[in-house]
Design a protein around this motif. Structure first.
Motif, PDB file in Angstrom:
ATOM      1  N   LEU A 197       0.678  -1.078  -0.275  1.00 41.41           N
ATOM      2  CA  LEU A 197      -0.177   0.118  -0.027  1.00 41.41           C
ATOM      3  C   LEU A 197       0.900   1.295  -0.070  1.00 41.41           C
ATOM      4  N   ARG A 198       2.080   0.783   0.713  1.00 48.16           N
ATOM      5  CA  ARG A 198       3.166   2.450   0.417  1.00 48.16           C
ATOM      6  C   ARG A 198       4.402   1.888  -0.291  1.00 48.16           C
ATOM      7  N   SER A 246      -9.836  -3.591   1.768  1.00 52.38           N
ATOM      8  CA  SER A 246     -11.008  -2.774   3.588  1.00 52.38           C
ATOM      9  C   SER A 246     -11.416  -1.177   3.386  1.00 52.38           C
ATOM     10  N   ALA A 247     -11.862  -1.072   4.027  1.00 56.49           N
ATOM     11  CA  ALA A 247     -12.258  -0.012   4.186  1.00 56.49           C
ATOM     12  C   ALA A 247     -10.626   0.894   4.448  1.00 56.49           C
ATOM     13  N   GLU A 248      -9.884   0.235   5.095  1.00 57.09           N
ATOM     14  CA  GLU A 248      -9.164   1.057   5.848  1.00 57.09           C
ATOM     15  C   GLU A 248      -7.886   0.762   4.622  1.00 57.09           C
ATOM     16  N   ALA A 277      -7.023   5.434  -1.939  1.00 57.18           N
ATOM     17  CA  ALA A 277      -7.813   7.197  -2.340  1.00 57.18           C
ATOM     18  C   ALA A 277      -7.212   8.246  -2.174  1.00 57.18           C
ATOM     19  N   ASN A 278      -5.914   8.190  -0.421  1.00 60.10           N
ATOM     20  CA  ASN A 278      -5.528   9.394  -0.295  1.00 60.10           C
ATOM     21  C   ASN A 278      -4.210   8.938  -1.021  1.00 60.10           C
TER      22      ASN A 278
END
Length: 491
Positions: free
Chosen positions: A267-268, A285-287, A293-294
């Motif tokens: 993710l990073r 997941s939402a997280e 999204a950011n």
């Protein structure tokens, strides 16, 4: 006093050939009177410079060139390929050398017989070929031996011989064809050549003692071979190196059973294409969705906006984003709502996309019909959701492009079509005729249109009657007459 070079005897040249000085051995290799036996001994010299000088020797005997054509050093084989005394059998050997540079020099030095290249292509395609052809290519360069070893009709005895070939690629093909034993696979896993470790990674059992070393391998193809196995155990993700190569990270990003630690690192990931691949995962997941999204890269957000499960809140936020391509993805999303379209209308750059969207509210379409942008008004004119009163307004627009779009609208009422068939712009009239549902009355009237292109459109229309076509068959424009006659003849 030193004797002249030309006066050196065979014994002198033999002494030079055994000298510890490489320069003297090179002189012996180049001397015009060096005996064949001495030249053959120099062909096995440990110094590359000696063998290379021998391959460049003017008038080098064929026996010497034949030995040097199988030399392990590329530079020596290149010199043989460029030698004018290299005959066709040696050329064939070098045309199929395992090294591309050697093949290129050999192909440049002399033309390849068509049948030879065709036979090699047929072997490589695994087509049926005579046994004599396979036998011929089995004695040639490494590329040819690889093709023969891969061929479905390669005898098992040849495969056994190829298992001990000097070329590693040939040995690997032969080992694979014969079926690798567990001991062989374990030896492959410890081999310094990555191609052998790839073969082991694709076939070794997951509980084998060599598997941890393969999972920690830093070579991309080895890790990819492991990850692409359909039976990859989820428990093994944790054993993969924390910072695998970029190509491996791309594959990991889409593995659904990936462990949380690797996924969090992806993710990073510093590479945007890896984060984009994570955004394409089947489940987020939402997280994880919020983290992507950011992201600073709009391409990652576009992948999220394409997801069917993209939350409406993010669509509402992205519909006014600075990126035009991100906004376009939002407008094509099946979850976009009329409220989102109204919210997006605050940005003038969105007006054209909103004007053509079928879910745009009628009130907003009426507002956009008064836009100063001709393409915005044209988009409203072609929208099937545009009400009749707005279409009637646009049918009188000053720009012919807007009127043309009204004529093309599938929901355009007949009353507007009857008005637009008299439009001063022939392109608008022609688009009315081009409609599949153009009424027959309009076709009859446009058959006498002042513009030949409109009359041609009538002659080309599938609903045109024989009566209409008969009149157009006498038209003053040749291309209109020709098309009308073709239609009358059934073409």
């Amino acid at each position: 006093m030193k004797r002249r070079t030309a006066e050196l005897s065979a014994d002198d040249l033999e002494t030079l050939a055994r000298s510890p000085d490489e320069g003297l051995r090179v002189k012996a290799a180049l001397h015009p009177h060096t005996p064949l036996a001495t030249l053959l001994s120099l062909a096995a010299d440990q110094a590359i410079g000696v063998r290379r000088a021998l391959a460049r020797r003017t008038g080098a005997p064929r026996e010497v060139l034949a030995r040097l054509a199988r030399d392990p050093t590329r530079a020596v084989r290149c010199a043989v390929a460029a030698h004018p005394g290299c005959d066709e059998p040696l050329r064939r050997l070098l045309w199929t050398d395992g090294d591309g540079n050697v093949r290129a020099i050999a192909k440049h030095a002399a033309a390849i017989p068509h049948h030879f290249s065709e036979d090699l292509a047929r072997i490589a395609r695994n087509e049926a070929v005579p046994a004599s052809v396979l036998a011929e290519f089995a004695e040639l360069g490494g590329q040819a031996r690889c093709a023969v070893a891969s061929h479905r009709e390669c005898p098992r005895g040849w495969l056994e011989r190829f298992r001990h070939d000097a070329d590693a690629a040939v040995r690997l093909v032969a080992e694979t064809r014969m079926g690798l034993s567990l001991d062989t696979l374990r030896a492959f896993a410890r081999h310094r050549s990555p191609s052998y470790r790839v073969a082991a990674a694709a076939s070794l059992p997951w509980d084998d003692a060599e598997m941890p070393a393969l999972l920690a391998d830093s070579h991309e193809p080895v890790l990819l071979a492991l990850l692409r196995r359909p039976d990859f155990p989820a428990a093994f993700y944790a054993q993969i190196t924390d910072n695998p190569p970029p190509v491996v990270r791309l594959v990991l990003a889409t593995h659904e059973a990936l462990d949380a630690a690797h996924l969090q690192r992806l993710l990073r990931d510093p590479r945007a294409d890896v984060r984009r691949r994570v955004a394409q995962r089947r489940a987020l997941s939402a997280e994880q969705f919020a983290a992507l999204a950011n992201d600073d890269d709009d391409r990652v957000k576009r992948e999220l906006a394409k997801r069917p499960d993209c939350p409406e809140a993010w669509l509402r936020r992205w519909c006014v984003a600075p990126s035009e391509w991100l906004r376009r993805v939002v407008f094509t999303h099946p979850g976009v709502t009329p409220d989102i379209l109204v919210n997006a209308s605050a940005l003038p750059d969105n007006h054209e996309e909103i004007a053509k969207h079928p879910l745009t509210p009628e009130k907003l379409l009426a507002q956009l019909a008064d836009s100063a942008g001709v393409f915005v008004r044209g988009a409203v004119a072609q929208n099937p959701s545009t009400p009749e009163r707005v279409l009637s307004q646009l049918a009188r627009d000053a720009d012919s492009y807007v009127r043309l779009q009204v004529g093309r609208n599938e929901t355009c009422p007949l009353s507007l079509l009857l008005d637009l068939e008299h439009d001063p712009d022939f392109v608008v009239r022609r688009h009315i005729v081009w409609r599949a549902d153009c009424p027959l009355d309009i076709l009859r009237r446009r058959a006498a249109d002042e513009n030949a292109h409109v009359r041609y459109a009538v002659a080309d229309h599938r609903q045109a009657t024989a009566e209409v076509l008969s009149g157009l068959a006498r038209d003053g424009a040749m291309f209109v007459r020709a098309r009308a006659k073709e239609r009358l003849s059934g073409s």
